[in-house]
Design a protein around this motif. Structure first.
Motif, PDB file in Angstrom:
ATOM      1  N   ASN A 189       0.856  -1.203   0.000  1.00 53.54           N
ATOM      2  CA  ASN A 189       0.000   0.000   0.000  1.00 53.54           C
ATOM      3  C   ASN A 189       0.886   1.246   0.000  1.00 53.54           C
ATOM      4  O   ASN A 189       2.113   1.143   0.141  1.00 53.54           O
ATOM      5  CB  ASN A 189      -0.973   0.007   1.195  1.00 53.54           C
ATOM      6  CG  ASN A 189      -0.253  -0.065   2.520  1.00 53.54           C
ATOM      7  OD1 ASN A 189       0.523   0.819   2.861  1.00 53.54           O
ATOM      8  ND2 ASN A 189      -0.492  -1.124   3.270  1.00 53.54           N
ATOM      9  N   THR A 239       0.908   3.782   2.182  1.00 55.76           N
ATOM     10  CA  THR A 239       1.424   4.173   3.497  1.00 55.76           C
ATOM     11  C   THR A 239       2.768   3.492   3.733  1.00 55.76           C
ATOM     12  O   THR A 239       3.764   4.136   4.093  1.00 55.76           O
ATOM     13  CB  THR A 239       0.433   3.745   4.609  1.00 55.76           C
ATOM     14  OG1 THR A 239      -0.878   4.177   4.247  1.00 55.76           O
ATOM     15  CG2 THR A 239       0.821   4.338   5.942  1.00 55.76           C
ATOM     16  N   ALA A 258      -3.105  13.604   3.099  1.00 53.64           N
ATOM     17  CA  ALA A 258      -3.823  12.490   3.736  1.00 53.64           C
ATOM     18  C   ALA A 258      -3.028  12.069   4.970  1.00 53.64           C
ATOM     19  O   ALA A 258      -1.792  12.011   4.926  1.00 53.64           O
ATOM     20  CB  ALA A 258      -3.927  11.336   2.750  1.00 53.64           C
ATOM     21  N   LEU A 284      -0.050  16.824  -4.239  1.00 50.85           N
ATOM     22  CA  LEU A 284      -1.446  16.655  -3.842  1.00 50.85           C
ATOM     23  C   LEU A 284      -2.422  17.006  -4.963  1.00 50.85           C
ATOM     24  O   LEU A 284      -2.166  17.923  -5.749  1.00 50.85           O
ATOM     25  CB  LEU A 284      -1.725  17.551  -2.626  1.00 50.85           C
ATOM     26  CG  LEU A 284      -2.884  17.121  -1.743  1.00 50.85           C
ATOM     27  CD1 LEU A 284      -2.548  15.838  -0.987  1.00 50.85           C
ATOM     28  CD2 LEU A 284      -3.263  18.217  -0.764  1.00 50.85           C
ATOM     29  N   ASP A 288       5.869  12.038  -2.328  1.00 49.76           N
ATOM     30  CA  ASP A 288       4.640  11.284  -2.118  1.00 49.76           C
ATOM     31  C   ASP A 288       3.785  11.488  -3.365  1.00 49.76           C
ATOM     32  O   ASP A 288       3.217  12.566  -3.591  1.00 49.76           O
ATOM     33  CB  ASP A 288       3.912  11.770  -0.854  1.00 49.76           C
ATOM     34  CG  ASP A 288       2.653  10.946  -0.555  1.00 49.76           C
ATOM     35  OD1 ASP A 288       2.118  10.314  -1.495  1.00 49.76           O
ATOM     36  OD2 ASP A 288       2.200  10.953   0.602  1.00 49.76           O
ATOM     37  N   GLN A 318      -1.156  10.708  -5.241  1.00 49.55           N
ATOM     38  CA  GLN A 318      -2.254  11.372  -5.963  1.00 49.55           C
ATOM     39  C   GLN A 318      -1.785  11.905  -7.322  1.00 49.55           C
ATOM     40  O   GLN A 318      -2.465  12.759  -7.896  1.00 49.55           O
ATOM     41  CB  GLN A 318      -2.794  12.521  -5.104  1.00 49.55           C
ATOM     42  CG  GLN A 318      -3.277  12.051  -3.742  1.00 49.55           C
ATOM     43  CD  GLN A 318      -4.096  13.067  -2.983  1.00 49.55           C
ATOM     44  OE1 GLN A 318      -4.378  14.151  -3.483  1.00 49.55           O
ATOM     45  NE2 GLN A 318      -4.487  12.736  -1.769  1.00 49.55           N
ATOM     46  N   LYS A 331      -7.395   5.763  -6.930  1.00 48.17           N
ATOM     47  CA  LYS A 331      -6.278   6.554  -7.467  1.00 48.17           C
ATOM     48  C   LYS A 331      -6.319   6.612  -8.993  1.00 48.17           C
ATOM     49  O   LYS A 331      -7.016   5.834  -9.642  1.00 48.17           O
ATOM     50  CB  LYS A 331      -4.941   5.983  -7.001  1.00 48.17           C
ATOM     51  CG  LYS A 331      -4.776   5.913  -5.488  1.00 48.17           C
ATOM     52  CD  LYS A 331      -4.907   7.251  -4.805  1.00 48.17           C
ATOM     53  CE  LYS A 331      -4.585   7.161  -3.332  1.00 48.17           C
ATOM     54  NZ  LYS A 331      -5.081   8.304  -2.559  1.00 48.17           N
TER      55      LYS A 331
HETATM   56  C1  LIG Z   1      -1.067  11.692  -0.338  1.00 46.89           C
HETATM   57  C2  LIG Z   1      -1.245  10.278   0.128  1.00 46.89           C
HETATM   58  N1  LIG Z   1      -0.205   9.641   0.690  1.00 46.89           N
HETATM   59  C3  LIG Z   1      -0.306   8.358   1.113  1.00 46.89           C
HETATM   60  C4  LIG Z   1      -1.483   7.660   0.992  1.00 46.89           C
HETATM   61  C5  LIG Z   1      -1.568   6.266   1.524  1.00 46.89           C
HETATM   62  O1  LIG Z   1      -1.880   5.301   0.558  1.00 46.89           O
HETATM   63  P1  LIG Z   1      -2.617   3.942   0.939  1.00 46.89           P
HETATM   64  O2  LIG Z   1      -4.044   4.251   1.240  1.00 46.89           O
HETATM   65  O3  LIG Z   1      -2.442   3.084  -0.275  1.00 46.89           O
HETATM   66  O4  LIG Z   1      -1.903   3.378   2.114  1.00 46.89           O
HETATM   67  C6  LIG Z   1      -2.587   8.279   0.402  1.00 46.89           C
HETATM   68  C7  LIG Z   1      -3.849   7.539   0.257  1.00 46.89           C
HETATM   69  O5  LIG Z   1      -4.916   8.020   0.426  1.00 46.89           O
HETATM   70  C8  LIG Z   1      -2.470   9.627  -0.042  1.00 46.89           C
HETATM   71  O6  LIG Z   1      -3.499  10.260  -0.615  1.00 46.89           O
END
Ligand SMILES: Cc1ncc(COP(=O)(O)O)c(C=O)c1O
Length: 371
Positions: free
Chosen positions: A59, A61, A86, A133, A157, A160, A186
């Motif tokens: 994922n 995160t 997020a 973002l 990051d 998005q 996404k």
């Molecule tokens: C900017 C951002 N970083 C990290 C994440 C984390 O991704 P995931 O939900 O796949 O863990 C998200 C997900 O919503 C996000 O929008």
């Protein structure tokens, strides 16, 4: 009929045969974990970006957290980022053991104010973590200059910003390593969780491969540094491979919806439309607008069956879960003002013209009553 915020149900209806074939291909291969589909997706996603490595993870995160860990960032270190993101961005920094340090965002783009970064640097700072973002990139040139001058890493990051570009360079190729989420909503989304990291650095890629697989080095079951189980699932990888071929098409369709919203809404008093920063190619993961009476407009639209999303109603630094970081309300005034006024219109490649018109008309009517 009510209108969804996200489009993956419509998309499934359009792509059902191909997606089910992808699932069948994996199930019948007998190789269910770290097999041909993960390897294939990694190769193809890296090639799409013109970069040496992609490492598939479970994922977004964990993609952020393991990237920091792969760069040797952890307890005692500081990572400069934004609170207009997020929560998982920040959860990942905290998960690595490092401390997030926030700078504010710019009022027009809602992205990291790179002019505030230098004064946030301390002897503990190890990395800058810009968040691309809503679908467009943070201004990377000043960040790269600051990182060079202070010996800091940069982690993008890109959760998005799949397919976004800045002065022609793809998001995810302007740093030491870049984290992606393939969460279903996404721009490139799986049918479940998924994530990945892009890097041009062989050693970082090798470290990430160990970190995602218990920390094992060469021989199976030999763990030198205990780590995670953070593998990208083989089924999701095969689905992502098939969808990657359509990514440019998804983006073109999103841009067409954005153009239509812009034409239909640009003269609405009090409504501020998203601004694409010059040099950026925006992919419109979300179409974020602002209005001083946001909650009134949301209520009106919901009454007409139009469900809207807010990214983000509570800035991370004001959440109780991050109180230990020591920020108070008022610390990041632009971020906090955005939290009170932003909302996102439905945005996905399959959004029909009739539905776009319905959104435009409903927003116009709600805004006319609001002021
Ligand atoms: C900017 C951002 N970083 C990290 C994440 C984390 O991704 P995931 O939900 O796949 O863990 C998200 C997900 O919503 C996000 O929008």
């Amino acid at each position: 009929m009510s209108l969804n915020v996200w489009g993956y149900l419509d998309e499934y209806a359009n792509e059902r045969e191909e997606l089910l074939q992808a699932v069948d291909a994996v199930f019948s291969s007998g190789r269910l974990v770290l097999g041909e589909s993960v390897r294939g997706f990694e190769t193809e996603f890296a090639a799409y970006h013109g970069i040496a490595h992609c490492v598939g993870l479970d994922n977004g995160t964990n993609a952020v957290q393991l990237t920091l860990e792969s760069l040797g960032i952890g307890a005692g270190d500081e990572v400069i980022t934004v609170a207009n993101t997020a929560a998982p961005t920040i959860i990942a920094i905290v998960g690595s053991g490092a401390t997030p340090v926030f700078v504010d965002v710019l009022a027009d783009s809602c992205l990291m104010d790179t002019g505030q970064v230098e004064s946030a640097i301390t002897p503990r700072t190890k990395a800058l973590l810009p968040v691309h973002l809503y679908g467009q990139c943070v201004d990377m040139a000043p960040l790269r200059g600051i990182a060079r001058a202070h010996g800091l890493a940069i982690v993008e990051d890109c959760a998005q910003a799949h397919g976004a570009r800045q002065h022609g360079r793809p998001a995810g190729t302007m740093s030491d390593a870049a984290a992606f989420s393939f969460y279903p909503t996404k721009v490139l989304g799986a049918y479940g969780d998924g994530g990945g990291v892009l890097t041009g650095d062989d050693a970082v890629a090798a470290k990430l491969r160990r970190l995602r697989y218990y920390g094992m080095e060469d021989e199976y079951y030999v763990v030198h540094t205990p780590a995670h189980n953070s593998r990208l699932d083989e089924v999701q990888a095969e689905i992502l491979r098939r969808k990657l071929g359509r990514l440019d098409g998804y983006i073109a369709d999103r841009r067409a919806v954005a153009r239509r919203y812009e034409e239909g809404l640009r003269d609405v008093p009090g409504l501020q439309l998203p601004r694409t920063v010059p040099g950026n190619d925006h992919v419109f993961y979300v179409y974020v607008v602002r209005h001083p009476r946001r909650d009134h407009i949301l209520a009106q639209l919901r009454r007409h069956g139009i469900n809207l999303n807010v990214s983000y109603p509570w800035p991370v630094h004001t959440m109780t879960g991050f109180a230990h970081l020591g920020y108070r309300k008022g610390a990041l005034p632009v971020t906090e003002a955005l939290a009170d006024s932003v909302f996102s219109l439905p945005m996905y490649p399959t959004l029909k013209k009739d539905d776009q018109d319905r959104v435009i008309e409903a927003v116009r009517n709600a805004a006319a009553v609001a002021l």
